[in-house]
Design a protein around this motif. Structure first.
Motif, PDB file in Angstrom:
ATOM      1  N   LYS A 270       1.204  -9.778   1.900  1.00 28.49           N
ATOM      2  CA  LYS A 270       1.296  -8.386   1.469  1.00 28.49           C
ATOM      3  C   LYS A 270       0.727  -7.470   2.540  1.00 28.49           C
ATOM      4  O   LYS A 270      -0.283  -7.785   3.159  1.00 28.49           O
ATOM      5  N   ALA A 271       1.373  -6.317   2.738  1.00 26.69           N
ATOM      6  CA  ALA A 271       0.864  -5.301   3.661  1.00 26.69           C
ATOM      7  C   ALA A 271      -0.031  -4.340   2.883  1.00 26.69           C
ATOM      8  O   ALA A 271       0.353  -3.859   1.814  1.00 26.69           O
ATOM      9  N   VAL A 272      -1.219  -4.097   3.410  1.00 30.79           N
ATOM     10  CA  VAL A 272      -2.168  -3.194   2.741  1.00 30.79           C
ATOM     11  C   VAL A 272      -2.800  -2.267   3.764  1.00 30.79           C
ATOM     12  O   VAL A 272      -2.836  -2.564   4.965  1.00 30.79           O
ATOM     13  N   ASP A 273      -3.319  -1.144   3.275  1.00 28.91           N
ATOM     14  CA  ASP A 273      -4.072  -0.231   4.111  1.00 28.91           C
ATOM     15  C   ASP A 273      -5.320  -0.958   4.595  1.00 28.91           C
ATOM     16  O   ASP A 273      -6.023  -1.600   3.816  1.00 28.91           O
ATOM     17  N   MET A 274      -5.590  -0.845   5.878  1.00 30.80           N
ATOM     18  CA  MET A 274      -6.693  -1.597   6.473  1.00 30.80           C
ATOM     19  C   MET A 274      -8.063  -1.164   5.968  1.00 30.80           C
ATOM     20  O   MET A 274      -8.973  -1.981   5.856  1.00 30.80           O
ATOM     21  N   LEU A 275      -8.222   0.093   5.634  1.00 28.48           N
ATOM     22  CA  LEU A 275      -9.532   0.581   5.212  1.00 28.48           C
ATOM     23  C   LEU A 275      -9.795   0.384   3.727  1.00 28.48           C
ATOM     24  O   LEU A 275     -10.895   0.009   3.331  1.00 28.48           O
ATOM     25  N   SER A 276      -8.777   0.632   2.906  1.00 24.77           N
ATOM     26  CA  SER A 276      -8.991   0.577   1.461  1.00 24.77           C
ATOM     27  C   SER A 276      -8.556  -0.747   0.827  1.00 24.77           C
ATOM     28  O   SER A 276      -9.008  -1.075  -0.267  1.00 24.77           O
ATOM     29  N   GLY A 277      -7.656  -1.471   1.491  1.00 30.97           N
ATOM     30  CA  GLY A 277      -7.119  -2.699   0.891  1.00 30.97           C
ATOM     31  C   GLY A 277      -6.053  -2.416  -0.146  1.00 30.97           C
ATOM     32  O   GLY A 277      -5.555  -3.319  -0.803  1.00 30.97           O
ATOM     33  N   GLU A 278      -5.681  -1.150  -0.288  1.00 31.85           N
ATOM     34  CA  GLU A 278      -4.673  -0.740  -1.275  1.00 31.85           C
ATOM     35  C   GLU A 278      -3.272  -0.751  -0.648  1.00 31.85           C
ATOM     36  O   GLU A 278      -3.118  -0.789   0.564  1.00 31.85           O
ATOM     37  N   THR A 279      -2.263  -0.658  -1.513  1.00 31.17           N
ATOM     38  CA  THR A 279      -0.879  -0.549  -1.054  1.00 31.17           C
ATOM     39  C   THR A 279      -0.755   0.707  -0.179  1.00 31.17           C
ATOM     40  O   THR A 279      -1.315   1.749  -0.510  1.00 31.17           O
ATOM     41  N   PRO A 280      -0.025   0.613   0.938  1.00 35.50           N
ATOM     42  CA  PRO A 280       0.104   1.769   1.832  1.00 35.50           C
ATOM     43  C   PRO A 280       0.764   2.973   1.157  1.00 35.50           C
ATOM     44  O   PRO A 280       1.546   2.828   0.219  1.00 35.50           O
ATOM     45  N   THR A 281       0.451   4.143   1.673  1.00 38.42           N
ATOM     46  CA  THR A 281       1.084   5.370   1.183  1.00 38.42           C
ATOM     47  C   THR A 281       2.526   5.408   1.690  1.00 38.42           C
ATOM     48  O   THR A 281       2.899   4.651   2.597  1.00 38.42           O
ATOM     49  N   LEU A 282       3.323   6.313   1.131  1.00 38.32           N
ATOM     50  CA  LEU A 282       4.709   6.463   1.567  1.00 38.32           C
ATOM     51  C   LEU A 282       4.771   6.831   3.047  1.00 38.32           C
ATOM     52  O   LEU A 282       5.574   6.264   3.805  1.00 38.32           O
ATOM     53  N   VAL A 283       3.919   7.741   3.479  1.00 41.36           N
ATOM     54  CA  VAL A 283       3.902   8.156   4.891  1.00 41.36           C
ATOM     55  C   VAL A 283       3.546   6.969   5.784  1.00 41.36           C
ATOM     56  O   VAL A 283       4.201   6.727   6.806  1.00 41.36           O
ATOM     57  N   GLN A 284       2.520   6.214   5.419  1.00 38.59           N
ATOM     58  CA  GLN A 284       2.132   5.032   6.189  1.00 38.59           C
ATOM     59  C   GLN A 284       3.278   4.032   6.275  1.00 38.59           C
ATOM     60  O   GLN A 284       3.566   3.492   7.340  1.00 38.59           O
ATOM     61  N   ALA A 285       3.913   3.773   5.147  1.00 39.93           N
ATOM     62  CA  ALA A 285       4.984   2.777   5.088  1.00 39.93           C
ATOM     63  C   ALA A 285       6.199   3.207   5.911  1.00 39.93           C
ATOM     64  O   ALA A 285       6.784   2.391   6.637  1.00 39.93           O
ATOM     65  N   LEU A 286       6.579   4.473   5.827  1.00 38.59           N
ATOM     66  CA  LEU A 286       7.724   4.955   6.603  1.00 38.59           C
ATOM     67  C   LEU A 286       7.390   5.009   8.097  1.00 38.59           C
ATOM     68  O   LEU A 286       8.246   4.698   8.938  1.00 38.59           O
ATOM     69  N   TRP A 287       6.164   5.379   8.428  1.00 44.45           N
ATOM     70  CA  TRP A 287       5.736   5.377   9.825  1.00 44.45           C
ATOM     71  C   TRP A 287       5.765   3.958  10.376  1.00 44.45           C
ATOM     72  O   TRP A 287       6.259   3.702  11.471  1.00 44.45           O
ATOM     73  N   ARG A 288       5.259   3.008   9.599  1.00 44.59           N
ATOM     74  CA  ARG A 288       5.264   1.599  10.011  1.00 44.59           C
ATOM     75  C   ARG A 288       6.689   1.119  10.231  1.00 44.59           C
ATOM     76  O   ARG A 288       6.994   0.454  11.219  1.00 44.59           O
ATOM     77  N   ALA A 289       7.586   1.444   9.306  1.00 47.04           N
ATOM     78  CA  ALA A 289       8.980   1.021   9.417  1.00 47.04           C
ATOM     79  C   ALA A 289       9.651   1.642  10.646  1.00 47.04           C
ATOM     80  O   ALA A 289      10.448   0.981  11.319  1.00 47.04           O
ATOM     81  N   SER A 290       9.324   2.881  10.945  1.00 49.11           N
ATOM     82  CA  SER A 290       9.907   3.561  12.104  1.00 49.11           C
ATOM     83  C   SER A 290       9.417   2.960  13.413  1.00 49.11           C
ATOM     84  O   SER A 290      10.210   2.723  14.336  1.00 49.11           O
ATOM     85  N   VAL A 291       8.121   2.706  13.502  1.00 38.64           N
ATOM     86  CA  VAL A 291       7.571   2.091  14.716  1.00 38.64           C
ATOM     87  C   VAL A 291       8.097   0.666  14.857  1.00 38.64           C
ATOM     88  O   VAL A 291       8.365   0.194  15.967  1.00 38.64           O
TER      89      VAL A 291
END
Length: 150
Positions: free
Chosen positions: A93-114
């Protein structure tokens, strides 16, 4: 701020997840473009200059759709659950590194774009995972995400 400890996913699981996700995306693309591919293949009887031009034209006409499908597949699924089909099968599972929570929409779309950019430059960004202590790819690092065992 409290520090959290996350069980980092092995590179082997990530590689298999990548393969599964690519198969799923390619299946989507084959369904989306089935009529165009059928027409294209019926017009190509042998490999010659004309057939190469037809295939190149098909690619140029549809590259934006292919890129959008890839970004939406990875972005929306990671945002919704932290898992693509490949990650679900491999139990990672991909999670936010600081919180351990599911990534935000912005994080997820940025990750997908990169991730797309990394694919376009010979998958160089994926090699980061083999040299990073947290097994992060370039798109993970840029979006502050880590992939863990689910």
């Amino acid at each position: 701020m409290e520090e959290i400890s996350l069980p980092i996913a092995a590179n082997g699981k990530r590689v298999w997840s990548f393969v599964i996700d690519d198969m799923v995306i390619n299946l989507f693309l084959m369904i989306i473009f089935s009529s165009q591919l059928t027409a294209l293949m019926s017009g190509v009887t042998e490999v010659n200059q004309e057939s190469i031009v037809l295939v190149n034209q098909f690619i140029m006409d549809n590259i934006a759709i292919v890129l959008a499908v890839k970004v939406l597949y990875h972005g929306v699924l990671i945002w919704q659950s932290g898992m693509t089909v490949g990650k679900y099968v491999m139990k990672i599972k991909a999670v936010d590194m600081l919180s351990g929570e599911t990534p935000t929409l912005v994080q997820a779309l940025w990750r997908a774009s990169v991730r797309l950019i990394s694919e376009m430059i010979f998958y160089i960004g994926f090699l980061f995972a083999f040299f990073s202590p947290l097994h992060q790819t370039m798109h993970d690092k840029f979006s502050n995400i880590v992939v863990i065992d689910a």
